[in-house]
Write an enzyme that holds these catalytic residues in place. Sequence first.
Site, PDB file in Angstrom:
ATOM      1  N   ASP A  14      -4.269 -13.235   2.078  1.00 20.83           N
ATOM      2  CA  ASP A  14      -3.326 -12.154   2.396  1.00 20.83           C
ATOM      3  C   ASP A  14      -1.988 -12.403   1.704  1.00 20.83           C
ATOM      4  O   ASP A  14      -1.327 -11.482   1.231  1.00 20.83           O
ATOM      5  CB  ASP A  14      -3.128 -12.073   3.914  1.00 20.83           C
ATOM      6  CG  ASP A  14      -2.587 -10.732   4.374  1.00 20.83           C
ATOM      7  OD1 ASP A  14      -1.852 -10.092   3.610  1.00 20.83           O
ATOM      8  OD2 ASP A  14      -2.904 -10.316   5.503  1.00 20.83           O
ATOM      9  N   HIS A 205      -2.895 -10.508  14.161  1.00 18.64           N
ATOM     10  CA  HIS A 205      -2.612 -10.624  12.714  1.00 18.64           C
ATOM     11  C   HIS A 205      -1.408  -9.720  12.455  1.00 18.64           C
ATOM     12  O   HIS A 205      -1.549  -8.525  12.229  1.00 18.64           O
ATOM     13  CB  HIS A 205      -3.858 -10.165  11.941  1.00 18.64           C
ATOM     14  CG  HIS A 205      -3.702 -10.134  10.456  1.00 18.64           C
ATOM     15  ND1 HIS A 205      -4.316 -11.036   9.613  1.00 18.64           N
ATOM     16  CD2 HIS A 205      -3.028  -9.292   9.624  1.00 18.64           C
ATOM     17  CE1 HIS A 205      -4.035 -10.759   8.357  1.00 18.64           C
ATOM     18  NE2 HIS A 205      -3.254  -9.691   8.336  1.00 18.64           N
ATOM     19  N   HIS A 207       1.998  -8.649  10.563  1.00 20.91           N
ATOM     20  CA  HIS A 207       2.913  -8.705   9.421  1.00 20.91           C
ATOM     21  C   HIS A 207       4.333  -8.594   9.973  1.00 20.91           C
ATOM     22  O   HIS A 207       4.544  -8.131  11.089  1.00 20.91           O
ATOM     23  CB  HIS A 207       2.569  -7.592   8.421  1.00 20.91           C
ATOM     24  CG  HIS A 207       1.323  -7.914   7.633  1.00 20.91           C
ATOM     25  ND1 HIS A 207       1.367  -8.409   6.356  1.00 20.91           N
ATOM     26  CD2 HIS A 207       0.007  -7.851   7.964  1.00 20.91           C
ATOM     27  CE1 HIS A 207       0.131  -8.619   5.918  1.00 20.91           C
ATOM     28  NE2 HIS A 207      -0.722  -8.293   6.877  1.00 20.91           N
ATOM     29  N   CYS A 238      -0.343  -6.010   1.921  1.00 20.15           N
ATOM     30  CA  CYS A 238      -1.589  -5.390   1.454  1.00 20.15           C
ATOM     31  C   CYS A 238      -1.240  -4.389   0.364  1.00 20.15           C
ATOM     32  O   CYS A 238      -0.358  -3.558   0.551  1.00 20.15           O
ATOM     33  CB  CYS A 238      -2.280  -4.701   2.625  1.00 20.15           C
ATOM     34  SG  CYS A 238      -3.734  -3.764   2.104  1.00 20.15           S
ATOM     35  N   ASN A 247       2.583 -11.542   5.996  1.00 25.25           N
ATOM     36  CA  ASN A 247       2.244 -11.999   7.339  1.00 25.25           C
ATOM     37  C   ASN A 247       3.387 -12.869   7.843  1.00 25.25           C
ATOM     38  O   ASN A 247       4.129 -13.440   7.052  1.00 25.25           O
ATOM     39  CB  ASN A 247       1.002 -12.893   7.302  1.00 25.25           C
ATOM     40  CG  ASN A 247      -0.256 -12.124   7.569  1.00 25.25           C
ATOM     41  OD1 ASN A 247      -0.975 -11.793   6.664  1.00 25.25           O
ATOM     42  ND2 ASN A 247      -0.502 -11.829   8.822  1.00 25.25           N
TER      43      ASN A 247
HETATM   44  P1  HMG Z   1     -15.504   1.765  -4.535  1.00 23.59           P
HETATM   45  O1  HMG Z   1     -14.760   2.138  -5.768  1.00 23.59           O
HETATM   46  O2  HMG Z   1     -15.714   2.819  -3.521  1.00 23.59           O
HETATM   47  O3  HMG Z   1     -16.925   1.093  -4.759  1.00 23.59           O
HETATM   48  O4  HMG Z   1     -14.736   0.528  -3.871  1.00 23.59           O
HETATM   49  P2  HMG Z   1     -17.906   1.023  -5.946  1.00 23.59           P
HETATM   50  O5  HMG Z   1     -19.155   0.466  -5.343  1.00 23.59           O
HETATM   51  O6  HMG Z   1     -17.943   2.341  -6.657  1.00 23.59           O
HETATM   52  O7  HMG Z   1     -17.278  -0.089  -6.923  1.00 23.59           O
HETATM   53  C1  HMG Z   1     -16.186   0.137  -7.781  1.00 23.59           C
HETATM   54  C2  HMG Z   1     -16.163  -0.956  -8.832  1.00 23.59           C
HETATM   55  O8  HMG Z   1     -15.959  -2.218  -8.221  1.00 23.59           O
HETATM   56  C3  HMG Z   1     -17.496  -1.068  -9.555  1.00 23.59           C
HETATM   57  O9  HMG Z   1     -17.207  -1.540 -10.862  1.00 23.59           O
HETATM   58  C4  HMG Z   1     -18.218  -2.131  -8.780  1.00 23.59           C
HETATM   59  O10 HMG Z   1     -19.190  -2.797  -9.549  1.00 23.59           O
HETATM   60  C5  HMG Z   1     -17.096  -3.060  -8.404  1.00 23.59           C
HETATM   61  P3  HMG Z   1     -17.479  -0.616 -12.155  1.00 23.59           P
HETATM   62  O11 HMG Z   1     -18.917  -0.226 -12.058  1.00 23.59           O
HETATM   63  O12 HMG Z   1     -16.555   0.566 -11.973  1.00 23.59           O
HETATM   64  O13 HMG Z   1     -17.126  -1.517 -13.279  1.00 23.59           O
HETATM   65  N1  HMG Z   1     -17.337  -3.759  -7.139  1.00 23.59           N
HETATM   66  C6  HMG Z   1     -17.161  -5.082  -6.966  1.00 23.59           C
HETATM   67  N2  HMG Z   1     -16.802  -6.049  -7.820  1.00 23.59           N
HETATM   68  C7  HMG Z   1     -16.729  -7.305  -7.317  1.00 23.59           C
HETATM   69  N3  HMG Z   1     -16.979  -7.603  -6.017  1.00 23.59           N
HETATM   70  C8  HMG Z   1     -17.342  -6.636  -5.153  1.00 23.59           C
HETATM   71  C9  HMG Z   1     -17.455  -5.327  -5.627  1.00 23.59           C
HETATM   72  N4  HMG Z   1     -17.773  -4.168  -5.025  1.00 23.59           N
HETATM   73  C10 HMG Z   1     -17.690  -3.224  -5.958  1.00 23.59           C
HETATM   74  N5  HMG Z   1     -17.569  -6.963  -3.877  1.00 23.59           N
HETATM   75  C11 HMG Z   1     -14.559  -1.398  -2.461  1.00 23.59           C
HETATM   76  C12 HMG Z   1     -15.114   0.014  -2.608  1.00 23.59           C
HETATM   77  C13 HMG Z   1     -14.708  -1.783  -1.004  1.00 23.59           C
HETATM   78  C14 HMG Z   1     -15.364  -2.331  -3.340  1.00 23.59           C
HETATM   79  C15 HMG Z   1     -13.069  -1.379  -2.886  1.00 23.59           C
HETATM   80  O14 HMG Z   1     -12.430  -0.371  -2.216  1.00 23.59           O
HETATM   81  C16 HMG Z   1     -12.390  -2.689  -2.621  1.00 23.59           C
HETATM   82  O15 HMG Z   1     -12.684  -3.713  -3.224  1.00 23.59           O
HETATM   83  N6  HMG Z   1     -11.391  -2.690  -1.671  1.00 23.59           N
HETATM   84  C17 HMG Z   1     -10.735  -3.901  -1.255  1.00 23.59           C
HETATM   85  C18 HMG Z   1      -9.284  -3.625  -0.970  1.00 23.59           C
HETATM   86  C19 HMG Z   1      -8.627  -4.882  -0.478  1.00 23.59           C
HETATM   87  O16 HMG Z   1      -9.061  -5.975  -0.783  1.00 23.59           O
HETATM   88  N7  HMG Z   1      -7.521  -4.739   0.304  1.00 23.59           N
HETATM   89  C20 HMG Z   1      -6.805  -5.852   0.802  1.00 23.59           C
HETATM   90  C21 HMG Z   1      -7.533  -6.612   1.867  1.00 23.59           C
HETATM   91  S1  HMG Z   1      -7.475  -5.811   3.460  1.00 23.59           S
HETATM   92  C22 HMG Z   1      -5.950  -6.286   4.126  1.00 23.59           C
HETATM   93  O17 HMG Z   1      -5.123  -6.849   3.436  1.00 23.59           O
HETATM   94  C23 HMG Z   1      -5.702  -6.036   5.574  1.00 23.59           C
HETATM   95  C24 HMG Z   1      -5.867  -7.319   6.425  1.00 23.59           C
HETATM   96  O18 HMG Z   1      -4.994  -8.335   5.989  1.00 23.59           O
HETATM   97  C25 HMG Z   1      -5.583  -7.012   7.903  1.00 23.59           C
HETATM   98  C26 HMG Z   1      -4.252  -6.281   8.131  1.00 23.59           C
HETATM   99  O19 HMG Z   1      -3.202  -6.765   7.675  1.00 23.59           O
HETATM  100  O20 HMG Z   1      -4.324  -5.216   8.781  1.00 23.59           O
HETATM  101  C27 HMG Z   1      -7.301  -7.851   6.352  1.00 23.59           C
HETATM  102 MG    MG Z   2      -2.933  -8.505   6.491  1.00 29.27          MG
END
Ligand code: HMG
Ligand code: MG
Length: 283
Positions: A14, A205, A207, A238, A247
């Site tokens: 994070d 959790h 921030h 994020c 955080n």
């Molecule tokens: P999408 O665009 O809907 O999915 O993303 P997709 O299946 O069409 O994939 C898009 C591209 O990503 C494709 O590549 C996939 O192959 C690739 P392309 O064909 O265009 O070259 N791909 C991946 N590559 C590597 N690893 C993977 C993967 N999956 C797909 N696992 C998806 C959907 C969920 C993948 C996308 O939206 C994503 O990665 N989101 C993550 C966002 C994120 O990480 N946010 C921060 C974390 S959450 C947070 O911080 C909150 C938290 O701290 C709690 C709080 O504070 O509240 C936890």
């Molecule tokens: Mg967070």
Amino acid sequence: MADAVTLFEVGPRDGLQNEPRSIAAKDKIKLVNELSACGFQKIEVTSFVSPKWVPQMADATEVLSAIERRVGVVYAALTPNARGFANAVAANADEVAIFGAASEGFSQANINCSIAESLARFVPIIEAAQAANIPVRGYVSCITECPYDGAVQPDTVAEVAQDLFDMGCYEISLGDTIGAATPKTINALLDAVLERLPAAVLAGHYHDTNGQALANIETSLARGVRVFDAAVGGLGGCPYAPGAKGNVATEAVAQRLASLGFDTGLDVQRLKSAAEFAKELRN
Ligand code: HMG
Ligand code: MG
């Protein structure tokens, strides 16, 4: 004996995911190794997400594979889909986390699907994790406010939290993603969540955008919560929560908990030097 509180260190994930500047994998590995020496039971190392969405986490496999593993420390990673889970397992993740939200706007912005779609997407991850004996943690983001949809109803959060728990998550981390919560809204939230789930399966959790995170932790402690996520040096945010700060800083939480008489088992001096190193990474 002092009442024990577990701090789940999420700084390497994070804390660093939102850094615009590219941080070398070797520095991330060094940070995790420093943190391993501080006494944490759990460290969230990285996330196996799309590198198009979060470029800073593109080195997840390299980082998780190369850290020095200390006995007794659980090394965790975020896994948004089956592909992320498979990559996390290949890199030896001890534990994974799925991450959902209590608001539709944030769910769409962060993982490109609705809340219902996200829950369906998590099912194969949980099934694969159970088959591999890997514990799954569940996050619920936007527990009081969403950067897109505004105020979030406590009952909605409680419902998603229960869904994740019923699906097989061993713990639900309640995310104040944009740091907008206050002791009043946290209490209202916990009123709703504790009707469905015991405090023993919850984590906070928070921030620290508005400087309320420590107060929110104290409020949660009074309601029985004993696990809190924190990021060393207070780094992070994020990428899909505009304006949100990091955080709450782990070292500040550890200090406050000690002054309240809680035992975190952390080495405060080592934690301070890890925080210095973490802050250097963003310069
Ligand atoms: P999408 O665009 O809907 O999915 O993303 P997709 O299946 O069409 O994939 C898009 C591209 O990503 C494709 O590549 C996939 O192959 C690739 P392309 O064909 O265009 O070259 N791909 C991946 N590559 C590597 N690893 C993977 C993967 N999956 C797909 N696992 C998806 C959907 C969920 C993948 C996308 O939206 C994503 O990665 N989101 C993550 C966002 C994120 O990480 N946010 C921060 C974390 S959450 C947070 O911080 C909150 C938290 O701290 C709690 C709080 O504070 O509240 C936890
Ligand atoms: Mg967070």
